[in-house]
Structures are given as C-alpha cells and as structure tokens.
Design an enzyme around this catalytic site. Structure first.
Site, PDB file in Angstrom:
ATOM      1  CE  LYS A  97       0.176  -4.579   2.884  1.00  0.00           C
ATOM      2  NZ  LYS A  97      -0.200  -5.918   2.328  1.00  0.00           N
ATOM      3  CB  THR A 157      -0.900  -0.009   1.260  1.00  0.00           C
ATOM      4  OG1 THR A 157      -1.487   1.272   1.421  1.00  0.00           O
ATOM      5  CG2 THR A 157      -0.117  -0.311   2.532  1.00  0.00           C
ATOM      6  CG  ASP A 158      -1.120   5.010  -0.949  1.00  0.00           C
ATOM      7  OD1 ASP A 158      -1.683   4.335  -0.052  1.00  0.00           O
ATOM      8  OD2 ASP A 158      -1.697   5.943  -1.548  1.00  0.00           O
ATOM      9  CD  GLU A 159      -3.460   3.320   4.161  1.00  0.00           C
ATOM     10  OE1 GLU A 159      -3.416   3.331   5.393  1.00  0.00           O
ATOM     11  OE2 GLU A 159      -4.495   3.043   3.517  1.00  0.00           O
ATOM     12  CE1 TYR A 168      -3.269  -2.679   5.660  1.00  0.00           C
ATOM     13  CE2 TYR A 168      -3.297  -0.333   5.148  1.00  0.00           C
ATOM     14  CZ  TYR A 168      -3.298  -1.654   4.730  1.00  0.00           C
ATOM     15  OH  TYR A 168      -3.319  -1.945   3.384  1.00  0.00           O
TER      16      TYR A 168
HETATM   17  P1  NAD Z   1      -9.528  -7.415   2.124  1.00  0.00           P
HETATM   18  O1  NAD Z   1      -9.534  -7.132   3.584  1.00  0.00           O
HETATM   19  O2  NAD Z   1     -10.752  -7.150   1.324  1.00  0.00           O
HETATM   20  O3  NAD Z   1      -9.143  -8.950   1.862  1.00  0.00           O
HETATM   21  C1  NAD Z   1      -8.119  -9.594   2.571  1.00  0.00           C
HETATM   22  C2  NAD Z   1      -8.232 -11.085   2.298  1.00  0.00           C
HETATM   23  O4  NAD Z   1      -7.153 -11.738   3.012  1.00  0.00           O
HETATM   24  C3  NAD Z   1      -9.541 -11.705   2.801  1.00  0.00           C
HETATM   25  O5  NAD Z   1     -10.075 -12.577   1.819  1.00  0.00           O
HETATM   26  C4  NAD Z   1      -9.132 -12.474   4.049  1.00  0.00           C
HETATM   27  O6  NAD Z   1      -9.929 -13.621   4.294  1.00  0.00           O
HETATM   28  C5  NAD Z   1      -7.695 -12.862   3.703  1.00  0.00           C
HETATM   29  N1  NAD Z   1      -6.884 -13.108   4.908  1.00  0.00           N
HETATM   30  C6  NAD Z   1      -6.780 -12.308   6.008  1.00  0.00           C
HETATM   31  N2  NAD Z   1      -5.982 -12.881   6.909  1.00  0.00           N
HETATM   32  C7  NAD Z   1      -5.547 -14.061   6.375  1.00  0.00           C
HETATM   33  C8  NAD Z   1      -4.693 -15.097   6.824  1.00  0.00           C
HETATM   34  N3  NAD Z   1      -4.120 -15.058   8.040  1.00  0.00           N
HETATM   35  N4  NAD Z   1      -4.448 -16.138   6.000  1.00  0.00           N
HETATM   36  C9  NAD Z   1      -5.033 -16.209   4.769  1.00  0.00           C
HETATM   37  N5  NAD Z   1      -5.881 -15.264   4.314  1.00  0.00           N
HETATM   38  C10 NAD Z   1      -6.137 -14.196   5.092  1.00  0.00           C
HETATM   39  O7  NAD Z   1      -8.273  -6.609   1.559  1.00  0.00           O
HETATM   40  P2  NAD Z   1      -8.093  -5.840   0.182  1.00  0.00           P
HETATM   41  O8  NAD Z   1      -8.623  -4.483   0.307  1.00  0.00           O
HETATM   42  O9  NAD Z   1      -8.539  -6.707  -0.926  1.00  0.00           O
HETATM   43  O10 NAD Z   1      -6.496  -5.723   0.143  1.00  0.00           O
HETATM   44  C11 NAD Z   1      -5.703  -6.768  -0.396  1.00  0.00           C
HETATM   45  C12 NAD Z   1      -4.233  -6.384  -0.305  1.00  0.00           C
HETATM   46  O11 NAD Z   1      -4.013  -5.178  -1.018  1.00  0.00           O
HETATM   47  C13 NAD Z   1      -3.758  -6.144   1.128  1.00  0.00           C
HETATM   48  O12 NAD Z   1      -2.460  -6.682   1.238  1.00  0.00           O
HETATM   49  C14 NAD Z   1      -3.741  -4.628   1.250  1.00  0.00           C
HETATM   50  O13 NAD Z   1      -2.761  -4.212   2.169  1.00  0.00           O
HETATM   51  C15 NAD Z   1      -3.396  -4.220  -0.163  1.00  0.00           C
HETATM   52  N6  NAD Z   1      -3.895  -2.891  -0.573  1.00  0.00           N
HETATM   53  C16 NAD Z   1      -5.224  -2.571  -0.421  1.00  0.00           C
HETATM   54  C17 NAD Z   1      -5.683  -1.332  -0.863  1.00  0.00           C
HETATM   55  C18 NAD Z   1      -7.135  -0.952  -0.766  1.00  0.00           C
HETATM   56  O14 NAD Z   1      -7.497   0.173  -1.111  1.00  0.00           O
HETATM   57  N7  NAD Z   1      -8.030  -1.826  -0.355  1.00  0.00           N
HETATM   58  C19 NAD Z   1      -4.790  -0.428  -1.448  1.00  0.00           C
HETATM   59  C20 NAD Z   1      -3.450  -0.793  -1.582  1.00  0.00           C
HETATM   60  C21 NAD Z   1      -3.021  -2.034  -1.156  1.00  0.00           C
HETATM   61  P1  TYD Z   2     -10.779   3.935   4.323  1.00  0.00           P
HETATM   62  O1  TYD Z   2     -11.755   3.458   3.296  1.00  0.00           O
HETATM   63  O2  TYD Z   2     -10.829   3.316   5.688  1.00  0.00           O
HETATM   64  O3  TYD Z   2      -9.317   3.826   3.686  1.00  0.00           O
HETATM   65  P2  TYD Z   2      -7.856   4.343   4.265  1.00  0.00           P
HETATM   66  O4  TYD Z   2      -7.984   4.738   5.662  1.00  0.00           O
HETATM   67  O5  TYD Z   2      -7.034   3.129   4.091  1.00  0.00           O
HETATM   68  O6  TYD Z   2      -7.466   5.476   3.361  1.00  0.00           O
HETATM   69  O7  TYD Z   2     -10.969   5.486   4.512  1.00  0.00           O
HETATM   70  C1  TYD Z   2     -10.816   6.403   3.446  1.00  0.00           C
HETATM   71  C2  TYD Z   2     -10.870   7.794   4.029  1.00  0.00           C
HETATM   72  O8  TYD Z   2     -12.191   8.021   4.543  1.00  0.00           O
HETATM   73  C3  TYD Z   2      -9.934   7.979   5.216  1.00  0.00           C
HETATM   74  O9  TYD Z   2      -9.409   9.311   5.180  1.00  0.00           O
HETATM   75  C4  TYD Z   2     -10.831   7.811   6.429  1.00  0.00           C
HETATM   76  C5  TYD Z   2     -12.172   8.331   5.947  1.00  0.00           C
HETATM   77  N1  TYD Z   2     -13.355   7.694   6.548  1.00  0.00           N
HETATM   78  C6  TYD Z   2     -14.368   8.472   7.107  1.00  0.00           C
HETATM   79  O10 TYD Z   2     -14.294   9.715   7.123  1.00  0.00           O
HETATM   80  N2  TYD Z   2     -15.444   7.846   7.660  1.00  0.00           N
HETATM   81  C7  TYD Z   2     -15.576   6.477   7.656  1.00  0.00           C
HETATM   82  O11 TYD Z   2     -16.594   5.951   8.190  1.00  0.00           O
HETATM   83  C8  TYD Z   2     -14.543   5.688   7.073  1.00  0.00           C
HETATM   84  C9  TYD Z   2     -14.631   4.181   7.060  1.00  0.00           C
HETATM   85  C10 TYD Z   2     -13.455   6.336   6.518  1.00  0.00           C
END
Ligand code: NAD
Ligand code: TYD
Length: 351
Positions: free
Chosen positions: A162, A133-135, A158
């Site tokens: 990561k 992630t960019d975070e 988080y």
């Molecule tokens: P998500 O929470 O929707 O899905 C995570 C998946 O991992 C789930 O299916 C869960 O069952 C599985 N999982 C969790 N713990 C596990 C374990 N111990 N063993 C096996 N499986 C397990 O997450 P997402 O949003 O799809 O993100 C996927 C990846 O992409 C993550 O690594 C996250 O850090 C990264 N990422 C997400 C975003 C975003 O905007 N959602 C952006 C950048 C990077």
């Molecule tokens: P989120 O979807 O949790 O992603 P991330 O924290 O990984 O960027 O949140 C996106 C943005 O929205 C973040 O700045 C937090 C804000 N947010 C709210 O203001 N209210 C909410 O209920 C949630 C879930 C997020």
C-alpha cells in the site's frame, strides 16, 4: 442518459467499496457509478443487491492488473474520476503470499494511473482518488498519533504494497500534474466485512461456540471506525479535497484487541441470550502474527479543520449494531463461509 460525472470505483464489491457505492449511487443520481471489480474471494455482489438495478449503477468484472481491460472500461464510459479501493487487504494473507499483494496493490495501481493519464490527456475536471491505510505509517509506541506528515515505515507485505502504491500516486501528481488525493484510514468495522477479519470472524465463532484466536498477548491497539463513516469521509474528500493533498481518517476510538474482544463477548452474551461470561470462555491466546504492529492511532484533525468531517458512530453503539447485523444476516454469512457466493456470481459473469 448523460451524467454529470462518470466515476469509476474499483473494489466496489468488497467491504468498504460496497458501502461507498451504496452512498454514491443513492446520494448522487446525477453521477454514473461504475463498479470495477475482479470478484476475488473478497468480492461479493450480494453486498450490493439493493442498488444493482439503479439506472446510475453499472458493474464491470475486470482485473485492475489487465491494462487492456481497464482501458476499455475508460473508453466505454468516458471515465472522468477514479476512486480506487481494489486491493488485497488482509495482513495475514500478505505474509503467506506477498507476490499477490505486489501484483494487485502495486502493479494494479500503476496500471490504473497509467490508463487514466493516457486517456485523460487534459486533466481539467479529472481526479484520481487513492484509498489507503494508516498501516503505511508503521507502528506507534504508547503515545502519539499518525499525522499526514508522519514518515512511512511499513512492516508487513500488505502495508509495504500500500505504501508503494501511495508513492506511485504522488509520483503521478508531481511528474505529470495528474490531479490526485490520497486518504489513509484506520481499521474499519461494520456490515459486509469478509469473516477473516477480527470482528466478523469472532462474531461468527462466538455464535458457533468456536475458539477466538487472539494473537500474542492481545495488547495490540487499533483505532476503529464505523465503515459508513469512512464512506462519508471519502465523499467529502472527493468533493472538497485539494489536489495533491493527503487526509488521515480515523475514529478517535482506540481499543486494545483484548479489551475490544471482552466488550464484544459481553454484547454477544446479551444478543444470544447466554449467561454473562459464556463467550469469554472461548478466548484462546495463539502464536503472534509476525511483524505485528503494536499500535495504530490517527490524528484526523486536518480533515475536521479543513473539510469539516467527523465520525458519527461511536462504541458501544457501533459494535452492537455490527453484532446484530451479522446475527440477522445468516444467509449472507453462510453464503460467504460456504463459498456459495462465488459460485453464483462467477458463473453469471464468466459466462
Ligand atoms: P476487501 O478485501 O473487502 O475488498 C477488496 C475488493 O477489491 C474486493 O471486492 C476484490 O474483489 C477487489 N479486488 C481485489 N483484487 C482485485 C483486482 N486485481 N482487480 C479488481 N478488483 C480486485 O477490502 P476492504 O477492506 O474493503 O478495503 C478496501 C480498500 O480500503 C483497500 O485499498 C484497503 O487497503 C483500504 N483500507 C481498508 C481498511 C480496512 O479496515 N478494511 C482500512 C483502511 C484502508
Ligand atoms: P485485522 O482485522 O486483521 O486488521 P489489521 O491487521 O489490518 O489491523 O486484525 C485486527 C487486530 O486483531 C490485529 O491486531 C490482529 C488481531 N487479530 C487477532 O488477534 N486474531 C485474529 O484472528 C485476527 C484476524 C486478528
């Protein structure tokens, strides 16, 4: 049946993982795609019903922190590539339960690296692709962009977990010569996202006339990327990325939360046939998230210049598609919010 590659995708039942699995299974029938997922609250096999019977797809309910189970999957399928997405992914949950994030994101990643290292021995034709992630880069002021060379500065449990996992992946490259790539992506949006994250939560709340809890003053900025564009970037990096390299992925689509929510409210008024301004009334400013990062923004020029990838979907098109998808998939949303999705699949796979 022999396959050209045996690719283990972890976290394939989650939001991004399910889009990646769909893309890989359909685009590459010559590859076997093994979906390894523990089915935590965030894992939902309903996200994959359209590919679950394909001959090149298989599912293994395994926790990445369990070394023996992961090893058995490598042996069973002769895994030669890993695309690792399994993680605890929600910042708010990491604030209340940081240890789970250390266990899954840090220890789970090291378990996978270690099993891959021991099983592969010879690294020819192998790849460990870590999705991050960019975070990890921390927070930006009003200007500037995260580059691949930006120093790590994580602020939440988080992002710290990561960042730690990214460091371990690079350590395996430098210490053991394991072929690796890492990508760091901005906020994703689109179908199948668990409704604890901003957009699906707010779409569902608007539909049910519930409050929209905006953290702090809402002036936090995120760079939003259509989730299928993330999956296509992973496909490009998996095939063309250079071992040891990192690639930033972004949407070039920065929005403050409050402007994004105003736009969403307008779209939802249209979609639900409500008078303009109705949804906006639901906005409620609430206590801020501790350690809330002010601004994320990605410089994805390396990926564009070196591997030729660019995002394809922009706003408002992508946001309208997202709103329509959640409104049209009432059963999916109801199964998730009621917990029914877990009862069904847990019973099936725990039996
Ligand atoms: P998500 O929470 O929707 O899905 C995570 C998946 O991992 C789930 O299916 C869960 O069952 C599985 N999982 C969790 N713990 C596990 C374990 N111990 N063993 C096996 N499986 C397990 O997450 P997402 O949003 O799809 O993100 C996927 C990846 O992409 C993550 O690594 C996250 O850090 C990264 N990422 C997400 C975003 C975003 O905007 N959602 C952006 C950048 C990077
Ligand atoms: P989120 O979807 O949790 O992603 P991330 O924290 O990984 O960027 O949140 C996106 C943005 O929205 C973040 O700045 C937090 C804000 N947010 C709210 O203001 N209210 C909410 O209920 C949630 C879930 C997020």
């Amino acid at each position: 049946m022999t396959f050209q590659k045996n690719i283990l995708i972890t976290g394939g039942a989650g939001f991004i993982g399910s889009h990646l699995i769909r893309l890989m299974v359909n685009k590459y029938p010559e590859y076997r795609i093994i979906n390894l997922d523990a089915l935590t609250y965030a894992g939902n096999l309903e996200n994959l019903t359209d590919v679950e019977n394909k001959p090149n797809y298989t599912f293994e309910k395994v926790d990445i922190t369990k070394m023996d189970q992961v090893k058995a999957v490598f042996e069973k399928y002769d895994v030669d590539s890993v695309i690792h997405l399994a993680a605890e992914s929600h910042v708010d949950r990491s604030i209340t339960n940081p240890m789970e994030f250390v266990e899954t994101n840090v220890i789970g990643t090291v378990v996978l690296l270690n099993v891959a290292k021991n099983y592969w021995k010879d690294f020819a034709g192998k790849l460990f692709y870590h999705v991050s992630t960019d975070e990890v880069y921390g927070t930006l002021g009003a200007t500037g962009l995260f580059k691949e060379t930006t120093s790590y500065d994580p602020r939440s449990p988080y992002s710290a977990s990561k960042a730690s996992s990214d460091h371990f992946v690079r350590a395996y490259f430098h210490t053991y010569d394991m072929p690796i790539v890492i990508s760091n992506c901005s906020n994703n949006y689109g179908p199948y996202q668990f409704p604890e994250k901003l957009l699906p939560l707010f779409i569902n709340n608007i539909k049910h006339n519930k409050a929209l809890p905006v953290y702090g003053d809402g002036k936090y900025t995120r760079d939003w990327l259509w989730v299928e564009d993330h999956a296509s970037a992973i496909d490009v990096i998996f095939h063309k990325g250079v071992s040891g390299e990192t690639y930033n992925i972004g949407g070039n689509n920065e929005w403050t939360n409050i402007d994004l929510i105003y736009l969403l409210c307008e779209i939802m008024d249209d979609e639900l046939g409500r008078p303009k301004g109705t949804s906006k009334e639901l906005i409620t400013f609430v206590k801020d998230r501790p350690g809330h990062d002010k601004r994320y923004a990605i410089d994805a020029s390396k990926l564009k210049n070196e591997l030729g990838w660019e995002p394809s979907v922009k706003f408002p098109e992508g946001l309208i598609k997202t709103a329509k998808w959640y409104l049209n998939h009432v059963d999916w949303m109801e199964n998730v919010t009621s917990g029914a999705y877990q009862a069904y699949y847990k019973k099936q796979y725990d039996a």
